[in-house]
Each structure stands twice: as C-alpha cells, then as structure tokens.
Design a protein around this motif. Structure first.
Motif, PDB file in Angstrom:
ATOM      1  N   LEU A 168       0.813  -1.290  -0.072  1.00 22.94           N
ATOM      2  CA  LEU A 168       0.175  -0.074  -0.050  1.00 22.94           C
ATOM      3  C   LEU A 168       0.883   1.371  -0.139  1.00 22.94           C
ATOM      4  N   GLY A 169       2.076   1.202   0.990  1.00 20.53           N
ATOM      5  CA  GLY A 169       2.809   2.491   0.790  1.00 20.53           C
ATOM      6  C   GLY A 169       3.574   2.559  -0.676  1.00 20.53           C
ATOM      7  N   SER A 170       3.987   1.598  -1.235  1.00 17.20           N
ATOM      8  CA  SER A 170       4.627   1.494  -2.544  1.00 17.20           C
ATOM      9  C   SER A 170       3.625   2.043  -3.510  1.00 17.20           C
ATOM     10  N   ASN A 171       2.247   1.846  -3.235  1.00 16.77           N
ATOM     11  CA  ASN A 171       1.290   2.118  -4.370  1.00 16.77           C
ATOM     12  C   ASN A 171       1.022   3.582  -4.326  1.00 16.77           C
ATOM     13  N   VAL A 172       0.961   4.072  -3.161  1.00 11.89           N
ATOM     14  CA  VAL A 172       0.824   5.684  -2.585  1.00 11.89           C
ATOM     15  C   VAL A 172       1.975   6.321  -3.439  1.00 11.89           C
ATOM     16  N   LEU A 173       3.001   5.735  -3.273  1.00 15.71           N
ATOM     17  CA  LEU A 173       4.481   6.607  -3.869  1.00 15.71           C
ATOM     18  C   LEU A 173       4.151   6.397  -5.524  1.00 15.71           C
ATOM     19  N   ASN A 174       3.797   5.466  -5.977  1.00 13.28           N
ATOM     20  CA  ASN A 174       3.668   5.233  -7.462  1.00 13.28           C
ATOM     21  C   ASN A 174       2.616   5.975  -8.033  1.00 13.28           C
ATOM     22  N   ILE A 175       1.275   6.134  -7.556  1.00 12.69           N
ATOM     23  CA  ILE A 175       0.299   7.105  -7.970  1.00 12.69           C
ATOM     24  C   ILE A 175       0.788   8.597  -7.826  1.00 12.69           C
ATOM     25  N   ILE A 176       1.411   9.068  -6.594  1.00 12.23           N
ATOM     26  CA  ILE A 176       2.118  10.278  -6.499  1.00 12.23           C
ATOM     27  C   ILE A 176       3.093  10.662  -7.799  1.00 12.23           C
ATOM     28  N   GLY A 177       4.028   9.463  -7.903  1.00 15.58           N
ATOM     29  CA  GLY A 177       4.919   9.802  -9.093  1.00 15.58           C
ATOM     30  C   GLY A 177       4.349   9.832 -10.310  1.00 15.58           C
ATOM     31  N   ASN A 178       3.087   9.121 -10.670  1.00 10.67           N
ATOM     32  CA  ASN A 178       2.750   9.436 -11.879  1.00 10.67           C
ATOM     33  C   ASN A 178       2.029  10.619 -12.192  1.00 10.67           C
ATOM     34  N   TYR A 179       1.627  11.251 -11.072  1.00  9.76           N
ATOM     35  CA  TYR A 179       0.890  12.649 -11.319  1.00  9.76           C
ATOM     36  C   TYR A 179       1.895  13.661 -11.551  1.00  9.76           C
ATOM     37  N   LEU A 180       3.105  13.456 -10.876  1.00  5.91           N
ATOM     38  CA  LEU A 180       4.154  14.278 -11.008  1.00  5.91           C
ATOM     39  C   LEU A 180       4.957  14.416 -12.394  1.00  5.91           C
ATOM     40  N   LEU A 181       5.356  12.993 -12.859  1.00  6.20           N
ATOM     41  CA  LEU A 181       6.250  12.661 -14.010  1.00  6.20           C
ATOM     42  C   LEU A 181       5.449  12.566 -15.212  1.00  6.20           C
ATOM     43  N   ILE A 182       4.194  11.994 -15.194  1.00  5.78           N
ATOM     44  CA  ILE A 182       3.379  11.908 -16.386  1.00  5.78           C
ATOM     45  C   ILE A 182       3.336  13.314 -16.960  1.00  5.78           C
ATOM     46  N   PHE A 183       2.622  14.246 -16.193  1.00 11.50           N
ATOM     47  CA  PHE A 183       2.074  15.536 -16.630  1.00 11.50           C
ATOM     48  C   PHE A 183       2.984  16.522 -16.437  1.00 11.50           C
ATOM     49  N   GLY A 184       4.158  16.500 -15.599  1.00 12.39           N
ATOM     50  CA  GLY A 184       4.904  17.510 -15.323  1.00 12.39           C
ATOM     51  C   GLY A 184       4.508  18.611 -14.323  1.00 12.39           C
ATOM     52  N   HIS A 185       3.904  17.806 -13.270  1.00 12.63           N
ATOM     53  CA  HIS A 185       3.232  19.117 -12.058  1.00 12.63           C
ATOM     54  C   HIS A 185       4.503  19.270 -11.272  1.00 12.63           C
ATOM     55  N   PHE A 186       4.250  20.415 -10.468  1.00 13.31           N
ATOM     56  CA  PHE A 186       5.031  20.934  -9.623  1.00 13.31           C
ATOM     57  C   PHE A 186       6.482  21.110  -9.936  1.00 13.31           C
ATOM     58  N   GLY A 187       6.657  21.534 -11.068  1.00  6.82           N
ATOM     59  CA  GLY A 187       8.127  21.809 -11.711  1.00  6.82           C
ATOM     60  C   GLY A 187       8.659  20.605 -12.234  1.00  6.82           C
ATOM     61  N   CYS A 188       8.212  19.282 -12.166  1.00  7.84           N
ATOM     62  CA  CYS A 188       8.595  18.162 -12.594  1.00  7.84           C
ATOM     63  C   CYS A 188       8.815  17.930 -14.164  1.00  7.84           C
ATOM     64  N   PRO A 189       9.545  17.344 -14.804  1.00  7.34           N
ATOM     65  CA  PRO A 189       9.608  17.255 -16.131  1.00  7.34           C
ATOM     66  C   PRO A 189       8.274  16.462 -16.473  1.00  7.34           C
ATOM     67  N   GLU A 190       7.657  16.778 -17.736  1.00 15.09           N
ATOM     68  CA  GLU A 190       6.622  16.059 -18.365  1.00 15.09           C
ATOM     69  C   GLU A 190       7.303  15.069 -19.146  1.00 15.09           C
ATOM     70  N   LEU A 191       7.198  13.867 -18.738  1.00 11.64           N
ATOM     71  CA  LEU A 191       7.941  12.571 -19.397  1.00 11.64           C
ATOM     72  C   LEU A 191       6.813  11.572 -19.846  1.00 11.64           C
ATOM     73  N   GLY A 192       5.404  11.784 -19.590  1.00 13.08           N
ATOM     74  CA  GLY A 192       4.536  10.898 -20.299  1.00 13.08           C
ATOM     75  C   GLY A 192       4.683   9.609 -19.841  1.00 13.08           C
ATOM     76  N   LEU A 193       4.688   8.442 -21.036  1.00 12.52           N
ATOM     77  CA  LEU A 193       4.546   6.963 -20.694  1.00 12.52           C
ATOM     78  C   LEU A 193       5.970   6.832 -19.667  1.00 12.52           C
TER      79      LEU A 193
END
Length: 452
Positions: A168-193
């Motif tokens: 469950l902890g790793s799942n939360v980390l995964n979802i947050i990472g998806n939000y940040l890295l797929i779309f490039g939120h909060f200054g993170c690079p927009e990396l898509g897939l």
C-alpha cells in the motif's frame, strides 16, 4: 444454506482473516493499475497502446517470478505449522538466493528481446515510446523478486498484514510519482509514458527495501532472522525450493503467455483494439486480484493442514475458498455489466476505444467464473506441494487449447480482440475442469498413503 454455513463457518472465518489483508493488498495493486491506465490513457491513445504492448510482454516474467516465489509458501507454511521457526528462516535464505538467480536469468532474456521489438507486427509509430518504457520496466524485475520472496514467506507464517502495508505504501508512492512525472506537475519534467515507468520503478525498489528492513528489525521475525543467518546446508535448501517452485513458475508463465499473445494479436488489428484490450485487461484485474486473495489464503490453510496430515480439513477449506471466490465473481460480473461503460470512460475519452472495449464485456463476465474456479483449485494444489501437475494443466489449457482457439476466433473468424477474449473463456474452462480433477486425485493419493 444454514447447513452450509454451519459446516463451513470456521473455514470462512479463517479464510477471511487471512485473505482480507491480501485482498486489501490486491485492491491497492488494482488502484495503481487503474491509476496508471487512467493517467496514461488521459495523456494519449498512443501512450496507452504502447503501455499495453510492453506490459503484455513483461507480464510473463513478472508472473513467473511471482509463481516461483509462491513455491516458498507451502514449504515455510508447513514448517510454521510444526513450530520450526529457525528452519523456516533458513528456507527463506536459500529461497531468496534461488529467486534472485531466476530473476537475473529472466532479466537477461528480456534484455535480449529488446532488440526484436520491431518484429511483433505492432504499429510503427509506437516504437519510440515502447523502447524507452521497456528499458525502465526491465530494471524492476530484480527488486520484485526480492519483495516476492519475503512476501510469500510472510504469507506462509500466516502474516499477510505486513506485506499489505508495504505494498500500500509503494502504491501511494507510485500514484504520486505518476501525477508528477507523466504530466509534469510542480516543476517536474513532463515525461509521459516514461514518467509512469520511472514512478513504477521507484515504487518497486522502495517496497523491496522496506520489507527486508521490516523482516530483520521486527520482533515477530527475530527467530526466523536467526535461522536466515545459518549458512550451512543452503545448497540443499536451494534444491528443495527449486523442485517445489519451478513447476509453479512455468505454469504461471505458460498461463500468462496466452494473455501476452492476446495483446500481440490485438495489435495486429490496430492501436484502437490494442488500447481497448489494455483497458479491459485492467478491468479484469478487479476480479482476478480478489480471487487471488482468497486463493492465497486457501493455499496457506491447505499447507497448514498438510503439515499435520488433516486431509478432511484440506478438502473443507478448499470448498470454502471456492464458495467465497464464486461470490466475488458474481460481484465483479455485476460491476462489469452495470458499470462497464462508466469504468471504460474512466480510462479513456476516445470514443473508438470505448466502443471497442464495450464489446468485450460479455466474454469478460464469463471469464470471472472460470477464473475464480481454476484459481481456487490451483492454489489448493500449490498448498499440497504436489505442484508438477500444474505445468500440464497450463500446457493443455493455455497452449494446446488456448492459442489455437485464440487464432481461430481472432484471425480465422475475423473477430479481432473479441475473439481473443472468448478464447480466454475456453482456456479457463479447461483449466477449471483439470485443476479440480487433479486436486481430488491428490487427495485420494494422500489418503491412500496415510492408510498404508
């Protein structure tokens, strides 16, 4: 109905107690899988189709690794039932070594396959996305094997809760990472897939580190950790684990090869059918993961009964597990029938993908009952440690029957991905019948051995 409840109520309680933490874990996995597919689908149809292709290839080694690790559960479960804690920890040590060796071999095979990705007949415009995502997922096989080894060992100790919290902890980390890295939120690079892949990679490494740390630092596991430190006799342990585990690994790989081939064949009909296949396969996990939860609990309890030669208990707990899984199959089917369109729209706004996915709902509902039955009996067989017949069940069901029927329905009759899904129903029906017959054959064999 009252008589059935009175006969099985204690078994239902034990399965629910063991299965609920696994179910929560599986729900967490489903949530991540849903989130991955939704976020990637929202980003673009090309990304969704590329993810479908890569995931269909990696599902084989991932499930093979998990199947191999599951060979530890009956071994340590039997030792746990007899109170031999140090020997159980020693078995984990040898099991971890052989699991990591198997993972290294699978990683090497998948690395070679990378150079042949353009030979699978997939849409050419997807290849740049496919190649980048493929390499990221490739790097996660080894930490997954470490986590699987400790998770299956904990399951054998009747502790399904601790791995649940890790996942469950790793799942939360995964979802947050998806939000940040797929779309490039909060200054993170927009990396898509690729961002989805990196997020998954970080989550899998974090889960492996966390479960190892918990095992060696938790008070509950101190006696097992003491046994883990024993180095003598590890060669014998590795051989025992290999003998118990490799049929489960091959069985799991053969079974998943049909689903992997299904994605490849769906891709022959274009990226719309491939994307629809990915959406419905993700939805199918809603049933599969819940069936696995109580299948795992059934395997644990069968192993415990096997350790004290209680054959009546083994039959009773398996029947109880089947009852629970058929109830879950009905619940999943109702969700798909009445909420299927809404679920599909959650994954993709593309009207062509939605239309294609809706045609797969009927075979998906049939799939639930076949899958629930075969998973119950396959896991019961695993609990007995008589796992070699599982390989023949898989070869017959998913290769000898499944692949020819898939090609006939999809290509020969021109049904496309609809034919792919109906072929799954046929293969799972064969597996259900064979696994049921094998389980009761094992029971008769054990009864005869005890009487003699």
């Amino acid at each position: 109905m009252t008589n059935i409840w009175n006969l099985y109520k204690e078994e239902y309680k034990s399965l629910i107690r063991l299965g609920l933490p696994v179910l929560v874990t599986q729900v967490g996995i489903i949530v991540v899988s849903f989130a991955d597919t939704m976020m990637v689908g929202a980003y673009g149809v090309d990304e969704l189709a590329a993810a479908a292709f890569v995931n269909s290839l990696f599902i084989i080694p991932i499930v093979m690794q998990l199947g191999f690790a599951q060979g530890l559960t009956p071994l340590v479960g039997s030792l746990f039932g007899k109170g031999e804690k140090e020997e159980a920890g020693h078995t984990l040590h040898g099991g971890l070594q052989i699991n990591m060796a198997v993972s290294a071999g699978l990683t090497a095979i998948m690395a070679i396959l990378y150079f042949f990705l353009d030979r699978f007949g997939q849409p050419e415009e997807l290849m740049p996305l496919v190649r980048r995502y493929y390499l990221i997922v490739l790097s996660t096989l080894l930490p997954m094997s470490v986590f699987n080894s400790f998770q299956q060992t904990c399951n054998g100790f009747n502790d399904t809760a601790m791995p649940m919290w890790m996942i469950l902890g790793s799942n939360v980390l995964n979802i947050i990472g998806n939000y940040l890295l797929i779309f490039g939120h909060f200054g993170c690079p927009e990396l898509g897939l690729a961002g989805a892949g990196i997020s998954t990679m970080l989550a899998r490494y974090a889960a492996a580190v966390a479960i190892v740390a918990m095992f060696f630092n938790g008070n509950r596991y101190r006696p097992y950790a003491k046994g883990f430190a024993i180095k003598e006799g590890l060669g014998d342990v590795r051989r025992i684990v290999w003998t118990t585990s490799y049929p489960v690994m091959i069985q799991a790989g053969v079974e998943c090869s049909l689903w992997s081939f299904g994605a490849v064949v769906s891709g022959w009909f274009g990226k719309i059918q491939l994307a629809a296949y990915q959406v419905v396969n993700t939805m199918a996990q809603l049933g599969f993961m819940t069936f696995v939860s109580f299948g795992t609990a059934t395997s644990i309890r069968v192993a415990n009964y096997m350790g004290v030669h209680d054959l009546r208990g083994m039959r009773r707990i398996t029947s109880a597990g089947l009852h629970l899984n058929l109830v879950l199959a009905t619940a999943a089917s109702l969700i798909f029938m009445f909420g299927g369109r809404w679920l599909i729209h959650c994954f993709t706004p593309d009207p062509y993908v939605v239309t294609s996915a809706l045609t797969l709902i009927i075979p998906l509902v049939i799939y639930q009952y076949m899958d629930a039955t075969q998973l119950t009996y396959v896991n019961a067989i695993r609990g007995t440690s008589h796992v070699k017949p599982l390989l023949w069940i898989s070869l017959c069901s998913y290769v000898a029957v499944g692949i020819p029927v898939l090609l006939l329905f999809a290509k020969g009759l021109g049904w496309g991905n609809i034919g792919v899904y109906y072929s799954f129903d046929v293969a799972l029906a064969v597996a259900s019948v064979m696994s049921t017959l094998v389980f009761y054959h094992v029971m008769r064999k054990e009864t005869s051995a005890i009487h003699h």
